[in-house]
Design a protein around this motif. Structure first.
Motif, PDB file in Angstrom:
ATOM      1  N   THR A   1       0.842  -1.195   0.000  1.00 34.41           N
ATOM      2  CA  THR A   1       0.000   0.000   0.000  1.00 34.41           C
ATOM      3  C   THR A   1       0.880   1.248   0.000  1.00 34.41           C
ATOM      4  OG1 THR A   1      -1.737  -1.163   1.215  1.00 34.41           O
ATOM      5  CG2 THR A   1      -1.818   1.247   1.230  1.00 34.41           C
ATOM      6  N   SER A   2       0.509   2.216  -0.820  1.00 36.81           N
ATOM      7  CA  SER A   2       1.286   3.450  -0.918  1.00 36.81           C
ATOM      8  C   SER A   2       1.240   4.226   0.393  1.00 36.81           C
ATOM      9  CB  SER A   2       0.729   4.320  -2.042  1.00 36.81           C
ATOM     10  OG  SER A   2       1.343   5.590  -2.034  1.00 36.81           O
TER      11      SER A   2
ATOM     12  N   LEU B   1       1.588   7.266   0.625  1.00 34.70           N
ATOM     13  CA  LEU B   1       1.027   8.577   0.301  1.00 34.70           C
ATOM     14  C   LEU B   1      -0.481   8.533   0.090  1.00 34.70           C
ATOM     15  CD1 LEU B   1       3.765   9.706  -2.256  1.00 34.70           C
ATOM     16  CD2 LEU B   1       3.606  10.340   0.156  1.00 34.70           C
ATOM     17  N   ASP B   2      -1.002   7.361  -0.272  1.00 37.37           N
ATOM     18  CA  ASP B   2      -2.435   7.220  -0.554  1.00 37.37           C
ATOM     19  C   ASP B   2      -2.838   5.775  -0.265  1.00 37.37           C
ATOM     20  OD1 ASP B   2      -4.999   7.208  -1.469  1.00 37.37           O
ATOM     21  OD2 ASP B   2      -4.544   8.009  -3.477  1.00 37.37           O
ATOM     22  N   SER B   3      -3.599   5.583   0.804  1.00 42.20           N
ATOM     23  CA  SER B   3      -3.963   4.230   1.237  1.00 42.20           C
ATOM     24  C   SER B   3      -4.920   3.535   0.285  1.00 42.20           C
ATOM     25  CB  SER B   3      -4.588   4.288   2.637  1.00 42.20           C
ATOM     26  OG  SER B   3      -5.754   5.119   2.621  1.00 42.20           O
ATOM     27  N   THR B   4      -5.439   4.259  -0.702  1.00 44.96           N
ATOM     28  CA  THR B   4      -6.407   3.661  -1.638  1.00 44.96           C
ATOM     29  C   THR B   4      -5.729   2.979  -2.828  1.00 44.96           C
ATOM     30  OG1 THR B   4      -6.628   5.714  -2.917  1.00 44.96           O
ATOM     31  CG2 THR B   4      -8.109   5.405  -1.025  1.00 44.96           C
ATOM     32  N   ARG B   5      -4.439   3.093  -2.938  1.00 47.60           N
ATOM     33  CA  ARG B   5      -3.720   2.476  -4.061  1.00 47.60           C
ATOM     34  C   ARG B   5      -2.397   1.868  -3.613  1.00 47.60           C
ATOM     35  NH1 ARG B   5       0.129   6.341  -5.885  1.00 47.60           N
ATOM     36  NH2 ARG B   5      -0.275   8.477  -5.139  1.00 47.60           N
TER      37      ARG B   5
ATOM     38  N   THR C   1       1.808   1.138  -3.948  1.00 47.25           N
ATOM     39  CA  THR C   1       2.969   2.017  -4.129  1.00 47.25           C
ATOM     40  C   THR C   1       3.329   2.156  -5.608  1.00 47.25           C
ATOM     41  OG1 THR C   1       3.830   1.339  -1.975  1.00 47.25           O
ATOM     42  CG2 THR C   1       5.396   2.361  -3.498  1.00 47.25           C
TER      43      THR C   1
ATOM     44  N   ALA D   1       2.147  12.818  -3.782  1.00 50.10           N
ATOM     45  CA  ALA D   1       0.908  12.859  -2.997  1.00 50.10           C
ATOM     46  C   ALA D   1      -0.237  13.397  -3.842  1.00 50.10           C
ATOM     47  CB  ALA D   1       1.105  13.732  -1.757  1.00 50.10           C
ATOM     48  N   PRO D   2      -1.478  12.983  -3.561  1.00 48.20           N
ATOM     49  CA  PRO D   2      -2.632  13.388  -4.376  1.00 48.20           C
ATOM     50  C   PRO D   2      -2.781  14.891  -4.540  1.00 48.20           C
ATOM     51  CG  PRO D   2      -3.247  11.634  -2.863  1.00 48.20           C
ATOM     52  CD  PRO D   2      -1.854  12.035  -2.490  1.00 48.20           C
ATOM     53  N   ASN D   3      -2.462  15.672  -3.520  1.00 48.63           N
ATOM     54  CA  ASN D   3      -2.666  17.120  -3.592  1.00 48.63           C
ATOM     55  C   ASN D   3      -1.415  17.880  -4.040  1.00 48.63           C
ATOM     56  OD1 ASN D   3      -5.308  16.798  -2.666  1.00 48.63           O
ATOM     57  ND2 ASN D   3      -4.647  16.826  -0.512  1.00 48.63           N
TER      58      ASN D   3
END
Length: 593
Positions: A279-280, A282-286, A288, A351-353
């Protein structure tokens, strides 16, 4: 029985008379070849070699020939001139005999060679004059000295066999450079393998190595490195200059960095394979690493493996055309995929943002890829189809003349092709002082060269700029022995033509079948103009000589600082090894690409 007088016979049937005189001359002791020409009712004899006792021959023929059939002059030559068809060049003999200055075309490179002549009737013991052709199998130098070279014993090699084999075969400069670069990469490689790392770090390490590997092969970079090495003054100690002359081993940097890049990328693929299941942070929904990123990485790894496999020396030599095609098309594909992978990794590790643009500009691999792309594209920006003026030298060689640019630097080469995407062939440029343009000599050595010898081209593709090669290192020395075999004289010739102006003393050894018949007067005369005592060895007439002994003899006679050879791989390695293991700096192509 006919009552025709000898004088009348000489006028009505000159061929019969001259043939009879030639037959008598050939029967004389010590005569190798004989020729007779008839001018204004007088017969003139030419014999070889020039060591023959012409007075003894004249005395012998005086008792065997009628007075009116006896030659008016006996001329002893070191070699008999021949036409391109292999016949004795009677025109050249007559030109000399009449005292007419050679009318050689100004398009020829240099003046013809000097030949020693003995004029018996005039009472002169020795005089010199120019003939308009060269003599197959010999230079101007006395053949006896060549025999001395071949009969002499070579000195012992200066180091024990295991040491010299390791130094001059196993660990030549090219391999030493490769080893240093590869070891320098493997130290951080192992540290990161133990400590742990991430894919962007591994991509950066791979990109830096690719950047160096590609740029070191760029034409302008190669020329710049040769120029820098050539700045070493010739007044400096020989040990400095002989090491600077190893600049052409720069291919070790290319191969060392390319191999290291492949290892780094292998590390990246393994790391990405694990990260694809994590798991990434930076973003737990995707994950690495995305599946798409991993797929692109595996394709690049496959292409890297293919390129490295085809570049292995034994494979490359066996299927060189396929090696070049795999290198070219796989390399272009890798470049495109590496751009895609670079942006994918940036996306995966941003990171997403966060700003993708800012992240891209901070990525070292992005800037490396820009330079790599420019370096690969730049030679193709100089791609052009140019006019060629063919000059067929013989059924075994052709000379192609180009006039689209000024004289290239002596010791440089250009790449030519008729199918730019499929194959390229490198040829040494022959630049003539004070004449624009250049030429190349193409010798029959396969289907590609045979095609152009049989059907001379008028247009060809040329890529990049003239690039300096191994022959250019001759300029690093005050004196050198230049060795060529066959069409290898092509790369040597521009250096020889410029040697005097560049303050280089040269001795030349050229071994080839039928030099004049195969390559023509202009090339052979150019060799002899640079070195009037050049050894031009006709292998068709005399077989293959012991090149190491001949080279050693020339080095000792001329006190040369170095030897530069252009020949086939086996002979090049033999001569270079034979000289270097006896303390003489020697340089030859290493076929590293």
């Amino acid at each position: 029985m006919s009552d025709t007088t000898p004088a009348a016979l000489a006028l009505t049937e000159p061929k019969i008379v001259t043939d009879a005189v030639v037959s008598k001359l050939q029967g004389c002791e010590g005569v190798s070849e004989a020729a007779v020409i008839e001018i204004e009712g007088r017969i003139h004899a030419f014999i070889t070699p020039d060591t023959v006792d012409v007075q003894l021959i004249e005395k012998q023929l005086a008792s065997e020939l009628d007075e009116k059939l006896r030659p008016a002059s006996y001329n002893a030559l070191s070699q008999m001139p021949y036409t391109l068809r292999g016949r004795i060049d009677e025109g050249a003999l007559e030109t000399w005999l009449k005292g007419i200055k050679s009318t050689q075309s100004t398009e020829h490179l240099l003046a013809p060679p000097r030949v020693h002549i003995k004029e018996v009737r005039s009472g002169s013991t020795a005089s010199s004059s120019s003939l308009s052709s060269i003599y197959s199998g010999h230079g101007v130098q006395d053949r006896a000295s060549w025999d001395d070279y071949l009969e002499s014993q070579l000195p012992n090699k200066v180091q024990p066999k295991p040491v010299r084999n390791l130094r001059y075969i196993g660990l030549i400069i090219y391999r030493r450079i490769f080893s240093v670069i590869f070891i320098a990469n493997m130290i951080p490689f192992l540290l990161l393998l133990i400590k742990g790392t991430d894919c962007p770090t591994l991509a950066t390490a791979c990109s830096i190595n690719l950047l160096i590997a590609i740029c070191i092969r760029q034409d302008n970079v190669v020329n710049a490195l040769f120029r820098i090495a050539g700045w070493v003054p010739r007044s400096w100690p020989l040990w400095i200059r002989k090491n600077a002359a190893k600049v052409y081993h720069l291919g070790g940097i290319h191969s060392g960095c390319a191999a290291s890049a492949t290892f780094w990328f292998g590390f990246l693929v393994v790391q990405a394979s694990f990260d694809a299941f994590r798991t990434s942070p930076l973003d737990s929904t995707r994950k690495t690493i995305s599946a798409a990123t991993l797929g692109v990485a595996y394709v690049i790894m496959l292409l890297f493996t293919m390129m490295l496999s085809f570049a292995y020396p034994s494979v490359r030599r066996r299927i060189h055309n396929q090696f070049e095609q795999v290198h070219r098309f796989s390399g272009w594909t890798v470049l495109i995929l590496f751009w895609i992978l670079n942006f994918m990794l940036i996306t995966d590790y941003t990171a997403p943002n966060a700003s993708i643009t800012r992240a891209t500009l901070k990525t070292p691999g992005f800037w490396c890829l820009i330079i790599i792309t420019i370096s690969i594209a730049s030679p193709w920006m100089h791609l052009r189809k140019v006019t060629v003026i063919p000059e067929k030298l013989s059924n075994h060689a052709i000379r192609l003349h180009f006039n689209y640019r000024q004289n290239p630097v002596p010791g440089s080469f250009v790449r030519l092709s008729d199918t730019p995407l499929m194959e390229w062939h490198s040829f040494a440029t022959i630049a003539v002082p004070d004449r624009s343009g250049f030429s190349v000599v193409v010798s029959r050595a396969g289907d590609w060269t045979s095609k152009y010898i049989n059907s001379p081209p008028t247009r060809m593709w040329i890529r990049g700029v003239p690039t300096r090669g191994v022959m250019n290192v001759a300029h690093f020395f005050n004196s050198a022995v230049i060795v060529g075999t066959g069409s290898g004289i092509g790369p040597c010739l521009p250096v020889l033509l410029a040697a005097k102006n560049n303050g280089i003393k040269v001795r030349v050894l050229w071994s080839t079948p039928k030099p004049q018949e195969t390559f023509g007067d202009e090339i052979v005369n150019g060799v002899l103009a640079a070195d009037p005592k050049a050894i031009i060895w006709d292998t068709r007439a005399h077989g293959k000589p012991d090149m190491v002994k001949l080279v050693w003899g020339l080095v000792q006679e001329s006190k040369a600082e170095a030897v530069v050879i252009i020949s086939n791989p086996a002979l090049t390695k033999k001569v270079v090894y034979g000289m270097e293991t006896r303390g003489v700096p020697a340089y030859g192509a290493i076929w590293d690409s």
